[in-house]
Motif scaffolding. Structure first.
Motif, PDB file in Angstrom:
ATOM      1  N   ASP A   1       9.553  -0.692 -24.922  1.00 15.17           N
ATOM      2  CA  ASP A   1       9.197  -0.764 -26.342  1.00 15.17           C
ATOM      3  C   ASP A   1       8.059  -1.735 -26.609  1.00 15.17           C
ATOM      4  OD1 ASP A   1      11.139   1.065 -26.846  1.00 15.17           O
ATOM      5  OD2 ASP A   1      12.645  -0.379 -27.522  1.00 15.17           O
TER       6      ASP A   1
ATOM      7  N   GLU B   1       3.506   7.409 -19.547  1.00 14.04           N
ATOM      8  CA  GLU B   1       4.757   7.517 -18.791  1.00 14.04           C
ATOM      9  C   GLU B   1       4.479   8.125 -17.422  1.00 14.04           C
ATOM     10  OE1 GLU B   1       9.167   9.644 -19.038  1.00 14.04           O
ATOM     11  OE2 GLU B   1       7.858   9.609 -20.813  1.00 14.04           O
TER      12      GLU B   1
ATOM     13  N   ASP C   1       0.880   0.669 -20.137  1.00 11.78           N
ATOM     14  CA  ASP C   1      -0.010   0.586 -21.290  1.00 11.78           C
ATOM     15  C   ASP C   1      -1.284   1.344 -20.921  1.00 11.78           C
ATOM     16  OD1 ASP C   1      -2.129  -0.294 -23.042  1.00 11.78           O
ATOM     17  OD2 ASP C   1      -0.825  -1.932 -23.687  1.00 11.78           O
TER      18      ASP C   1
ATOM     19  N   SER D   1       3.208   0.091 -27.585  1.00 10.25           N
ATOM     20  CA  SER D   1       3.278   0.940 -28.768  1.00 10.25           C
ATOM     21  C   SER D   1       3.185   2.404 -28.371  1.00 10.25           C
ATOM     22  CB  SER D   1       2.166   0.575 -29.753  1.00 10.25           C
ATOM     23  OG  SER D   1       0.899   0.710 -29.152  1.00 10.25           O
ATOM     24  N   SER D   2       3.757   3.275 -29.174  1.00  5.53           N
ATOM     25  CA  SER D   2       3.906   4.687 -28.810  1.00  5.53           C
ATOM     26  C   SER D   2       2.571   5.362 -28.523  1.00  5.53           C
ATOM     27  CB  SER D   2       4.644   5.436 -29.924  1.00  5.53           C
ATOM     28  OG  SER D   2       3.946   5.312 -31.155  1.00  5.53           O
ATOM     29  N   GLU D   3       1.516   4.988 -29.251  1.00  3.09           N
ATOM     30  CA  GLU D   3       0.228   5.650 -29.044  1.00  3.09           C
ATOM     31  C   GLU D   3      -0.463   5.201 -27.756  1.00  3.09           C
ATOM     32  OE1 GLU D   3      -0.575   2.054 -31.704  1.00  3.09           O
ATOM     33  OE2 GLU D   3       0.918   3.668 -31.559  1.00  3.09           O
ATOM     34  N   LYS D   4       0.047   4.149 -27.118  1.00  2.00           N
ATOM     35  CA  LYS D   4      -0.563   3.659 -25.878  1.00  2.00           C
ATOM     36  C   LYS D   4       0.275   3.981 -24.646  1.00  2.00           C
ATOM     37  CE  LYS D   4      -2.860  -0.333 -28.029  1.00  2.00           C
ATOM     38  NZ  LYS D   4      -3.022  -1.805 -27.983  1.00  2.00           N
ATOM     39  N   GLN D   5       1.423   4.603 -24.836  1.00  2.00           N
ATOM     40  CA  GLN D   5       2.358   4.788 -23.728  1.00  2.00           C
ATOM     41  C   GLN D   5       1.867   5.832 -22.730  1.00  2.00           C
ATOM     42  OE1 GLN D   5       6.347   5.499 -25.096  1.00  2.00           O
ATOM     43  NE2 GLN D   5       6.550   3.469 -26.015  1.00  2.00           N
TER      44      GLN D   5
ATOM     45  N   ASN E   1      14.602  -1.338 -21.818  1.00  2.00           N
ATOM     46  CA  ASN E   1      14.154  -0.845 -23.126  1.00  2.00           C
ATOM     47  C   ASN E   1      13.198  -1.825 -23.788  1.00  2.00           C
ATOM     48  OD1 ASN E   1      15.575   1.567 -23.047  1.00  2.00           O
ATOM     49  ND2 ASN E   1      17.430   0.663 -23.923  1.00  2.00           N
TER      50      ASN E   1
ATOM     51  N   ILE F   1       6.914   3.014 -18.165  1.00  2.00           N
ATOM     52  CA  ILE F   1       5.803   3.225 -19.097  1.00  2.00           C
ATOM     53  C   ILE F   1       4.720   2.183 -18.852  1.00  2.00           C
ATOM     54  CG2 ILE F   1       5.133   3.156 -21.526  1.00  2.00           C
ATOM     55  CD1 ILE F   1       7.914   4.243 -22.188  1.00  2.00           C
TER      56      ILE F   1
ATOM     57  N   ARG G   1      12.647   4.876 -18.642  1.00  2.00           N
ATOM     58  CA  ARG G   1      11.316   5.425 -18.387  1.00  2.00           C
ATOM     59  C   ARG G   1      10.352   4.318 -17.958  1.00  2.00           C
ATOM     60  NH1 ARG G   1       8.943   8.028 -23.306  1.00  2.00           N
ATOM     61  NH2 ARG G   1       9.745   6.144 -24.299  1.00  2.00           N
TER      62      ARG G   1
END
Length: 582
Positions: free
Chosen positions: A141, A150, A165, A144-148, A137, A163, A161
């Motif tokens: 984490d 998956e 960048d 950042s969410s906008e760069k993930q 995790n 993930i 997951r």
């Protein structure tokens, strides 16, 4: 998010050897060796209270040592000694990063690189259970969410997951490598699918076999389909058929197709060709009243002209007589020197396989046509998807490098000449790259033209917002210059020693151990290494919603259940004759 905490049960052993890349750990309890697996993550104590060095297990081995039992020793010449055996369990670890429970105001930080190397006798702990879940995790984490981006789940923890960048993956170029049938196409489809979720994705996929067409045909399609016009498409007006007219080729690209360098008259042929092409482009600019361009254009500038006029001028040179001192006709300066060149040129022009180059529709002679084409390829609007599949399946193999190179060069040059503030980034996904981006030493004249364009993008494209994703089943056959510029690798199953050695040569020594798993990867598994992922990892790739047309045939099952369709064979014969699929 909870921090990692270790107890005596997690303790594996202690450090007995350290270098800049690897650490050897002696396992203290024999029972624990059975719980350790290659690829598992461990944490090694450092001299700093809140810091651990993180590593991956490369090797696990047990060595039996002989110990002499002195109780039964009789004399120095007696050979009836009794021995007992004790085991020495050793694990070899590659160092990959540093974990800190506290780092200034931040907590639970993992980063690539080693801040403090372990010392002899420092404790080593396994990361599993709740610690493993927390650690994965932390890695996820970090992005950042906008760069993930998956791509699947971690093999060591299916609940975590995997993930990447997204920025770093495309900023520094990437490679997707693996043997045929290993899952490369699914991996590519995953990338495209994830990109399609963004508001304004911009990707071009060079599809050599038409296998990604399925991404453009379903109700929930997320890509636009374009096809390099085949022999049966030359009369079609649909904008999905792409023509790349001859005038887009620069001088060297054109001559590589039609000039025989062994011909004694090759310099004369190249000279007259260059002279007439420049003059014809100049005539177009005068006709269009493009005075500003007229002052600075070169023979390589992409300006339309009629190829029929070029042939007429070359033939005129080849047959024109000269005038002697006494006014009588003599052999002309170029007479007879262009005959073989013109013959090769006309053969190419009349061959419908090259129709997308030499028999384009009349619209391609319009001055504004090039702007329209490039807006379709790298522009977007509300009606069109930003992801474009370009089907090269009917392009002759001998000019495939030229065609891919033309598109790459045009896209690169447009970015160069665009105002920096107005540039938007895009990615080129080069499927089956070994077919048109070979090792320079093995390349012919045509392939070298494409190589020069792509190698320039690999070396300079980042600053102009162009990313390359190189996809191949034979990395040993792909340009070393291009692969060396890739900073991210998704490597699926590979068993060929040459291919594996190429990949290992591109990575730091500390990461080479993880690549030993390549031959045993399952279909759809990949090793992810590079700037885009903090932890080099074995990943189980997601199954894409829209699957490419690349499934492996079930030979045994189909032989048992499916008859050969003779009508389909007859139809294929006609398609072969027509050089197009109906």
């Amino acid at each position: 998010m909870s921090e990692l905490s270790f107890n005596e049960f997690d303790k594996i052993g202690s450090v007995i050897y350290v270098d800049t890349n690897q650490v050897l750990i002696e396992v203290e309890e024999n029972e624990k060796i059975s719980l350790l697996k290659v690829g598992s993550i461990v944490a090694i104590q450092t001299t700093r209270k809140f810091e651990f060095t993180i590593g991956l297990i490369d090797k696990v081995r047990r060595k039996a040592n002989e110990l002499l039992t002195l109780d039964n020793f009789m004399d120095e010449y007696d050979e009836d000694f009794e021995y007992e055996y004790v085991s020495s369990d050793i694990i070899q670890i590659s160092l990959i990063g540093t974990y800190k429970t506290v780092d200034g105001d931040d907590k639970n930080i993992f980063k690539r690189g080693i801040d403090t190397f372990p010392q002899i006798s420092h404790n080593c702990y396994s990361i599993n259970g709740d610690n493993l879940n927390s650690f994965m995790n932390i890695i996820g984490d970090k992005v950042s969410s906008e760069k993930q981006l998956e791509i699947g789940t971690f093999a060591i923890d299916n609940s975590a997951r995997a993930i990447l960048d997204g920025d770093k993956f495309f900023q520094r170029h990437a490679s997707i490598l693996g043997s045929t049938g290993s899952g490369k196409s699914w991996c590519v489809a995953n990338l495209i699918e994830e990109a399609s979720k963004l508001n304004n994705p911009n990707m071009l996929i060079f599809d050599l076999h038409g296998e990604y067409k399925s991404l453009c045909e379903a109700e929930n399609k997320y890509a636009e389909y374009y096809k390099i016009a085949g022999p049966g498409d030359l009369e079609k007006q649909d904008e999905k058929y792409v023509f790349l007219p001859y005038w887009l080729l620069n001088r060297d690209e054109m001559l590589s197709m039609i000039l025989d360098r062994s011909d004694n008259n090759a310099p004369n042929q190249a000279s007259r060709f260059t002279f007439h092409v420049r003059n014809l482009k100049e005539d177009t600019l005068k006709k269009e009243n493009k005075s500003e361009v007229l002052n600075t254009f070169t023979v390589d500038s992409p300006i339309p002209f009629d190829i029929k006029d070029l042939v007429v001028k070359l033939k005129d040179d080849d047959t024109k007589k000269g005038i002697g001192a006494n006014g009588r006709e003599v052999k002309g300066e170029w007479e007879g020197k262009l005959t073989r060149f013109i013959s090769r040129f006309e053969t190419k022009i009349l061959d419908k396989r090259y129709g997308f180059l030499f028999q384009p529709n009349s619209n391609t002679l319009k001055y504004e046509w090039l702007s329209i084409l490039l807006c379709r390829l790298i522009g977007t609007n509300d009606e069109k998807k930003g992801i474009k599949i370009i089907d090269f399946s009917e392009v002759p193999s001998d000019v495939l490098p030229i065609v891919t190179g033309i598109i790459a060069r045009l896209l690169f040059e447009v970015q160069i000449w665009m105002d920096e503030k107005e540039r938007t980034p895009f990615a080129i996904l080069c499927d089956e790259a070994h077919l048109y981006l070979p090792i320079k030493e093995d390349a012919d004249n045509i392939q070298k033209q494409a190589l020069w364009n792509f190698e320039r993008i690999a070396k300079e494209g980042r600053k102009y917002g162009i990313s390359l994703v190189v996809i191949s089943q034979r990395p040993s056959d792909v340009s070393k210059t291009i692969l060396s510029q890739c900073n991210n690798f998704l490597v699926l199953r590979l068993s060929n020693d040459r291919d594996k050695s190429v990949i290992k040569s591109l990575l730091p020594d500390a990461l080479k151990g993880i690549l030993d798993q390549l031959p045993i990867l399952d279909i759809g598994e990949a090793i992810a290494v590079g700037d885009a992922i903090l932890l080099p990892s074995r990943i189980k790739l997601k199954v894409p919603q829209l699957k490419p047309i690349s499934a492996t045939k079930d030979f045994w099952s189909e032989w048992d259940n499916k008859k050969v369709d003779n009508i389909a064979i007859a139809k294929a014969v006609e398609n072969m004759r027509c050089q197009t699929k109906k």
